[in-house]
Design a protein around this motif. Structure first.
Motif, short mmCIF file in Angstrom:
data_model
loop_
_atom_site.label_atom_id
_atom_site.label_comp_id
_atom_site.label_asym_id
_atom_site.label_seq_id
_atom_site.Cartn_x
_atom_site.Cartn_y
_atom_site.Cartn_z
N VAL A 9 58.78 56.76 43.59
CA VAL A 9 59.82 55.82 43.99
C VAL A 9 60.79 55.65 42.83
O VAL A 9 60.53 56.11 41.72
CB VAL A 9 59.22 54.46 44.40
N THR A 10 61.91 54.97 43.06
CA THR A 10 62.85 54.72 41.96
C THR A 10 62.63 53.37 41.30
O THR A 10 63.06 53.16 40.18
CB THR A 10 64.32 54.82 42.43
N ASP A 59 59.28 44.81 39.85
CA ASP A 59 60.34 45.72 40.26
C ASP A 59 60.82 46.59 39.09
O ASP A 59 62.02 46.70 38.81
CB ASP A 59 61.53 44.97 40.87
N LEU A 60 59.85 47.22 38.43
CA LEU A 60 60.15 48.06 37.28
C LEU A 60 60.84 49.35 37.71
O LEU A 60 60.51 49.92 38.76
CB LEU A 60 58.86 48.41 36.54
N PRO A 61 61.76 49.86 36.89
CA PRO A 61 62.37 51.15 37.21
C PRO A 61 61.37 52.28 36.95
O PRO A 61 60.53 52.20 36.04
CB PRO A 61 63.53 51.24 36.22
N VAL A 62 61.45 53.31 37.76
CA VAL A 62 60.64 54.52 37.56
C VAL A 62 61.62 55.61 37.17
O VAL A 62 62.50 55.98 37.95
CB VAL A 62 59.84 54.89 38.82
N TYR A 72 53.59 61.44 48.85
CA TYR A 72 54.24 60.27 49.44
C TYR A 72 54.57 59.37 48.26
O TYR A 72 53.67 58.82 47.61
CB TYR A 72 53.28 59.61 50.42
N PRO A 73 55.85 59.26 47.89
CA PRO A 73 56.23 58.60 46.65
C PRO A 73 55.65 57.20 46.41
O PRO A 73 55.18 56.92 45.29
CB PRO A 73 57.76 58.58 46.71
#
Length: 165
Positions: free
Chosen positions: A128-129, A79-82, A17-18
């Motif tokens: 997640v993204t 809200d960091l990018p993954v 589950y991301p």
């Protein structure tokens, strides 16, 4: 350096589950930064609730759980990018990732998961993204076992992005 060809990874039979899985990455790095424990020694990561065990000789309890929860939610709120970086094992050493858990007979290709500039680790799971999709982490229980020098936390998510349901 990103690999030019499509790498072949070892089979991966679990569907994560991301949001929960990405939260695990952030919790692991927060433990390293706050308490110098290293990453978890045992993990059970599921959709509704998860458990992580950390090796530590230091007794830990509610105050540490609150500090950890606050740090993890602070990181999520950025809200960091993954993102992912495909590389060889040798190139992965530049990212300060732990290569010791990779079986010797696995492929030369590795995938590094980057959570902004906060965390990097080897992983072939789903994520997640960006971190706001995780929602908020709640550490709802913790227990220190002095005989095993182990601190166990249990956590769950609130307000995760519903698109992952």
């Amino acid at each position: 350096m990103i690999m030019e060809t499509q790498p072949q990874f070892n089979a991966h039979g679990k569907k994560e589950y991301p949001p929960m899985h990405t939260a695990e990455h952030i919790i692991n790095r927060a433990m390293c930064r706050l308490f110098d424990t290293g990453r978890s020694i045992n993990a059970h990561v599921e959709r509704k609730k998860s458990r992580l065990d950390f090796r530590t000789d230091r007794p830990m309890g509610d105050a540490e759980a609150k500090a950890l929860e606050d740090e993890v939610n602070r990181v999520i709120a950025q809200d960091l990018p993954v993102t992912y970086r495909l590389s060889t094992r040798q190139e992965a050493e530049a990212y300060d990732v732990d290569l010791s858990r990779i079986p010797e007979d696995s492929s030369e290709a590795v995938r590094i998961v980057l959570v902004g500039d906060y965390d990097s680790c080897l992983c072939i799971g789903d994520h997640v993204t960006h971190t706001l999709q995780i929602g908020r982490v709640e550490i709802y229980s913790n227990a220190y076992d002095p005989e095993q020098a182990r601190w166990r936390i249990r956590y769950r998510l609130h307000d995760a992005d519903p698109s992952f349901e």
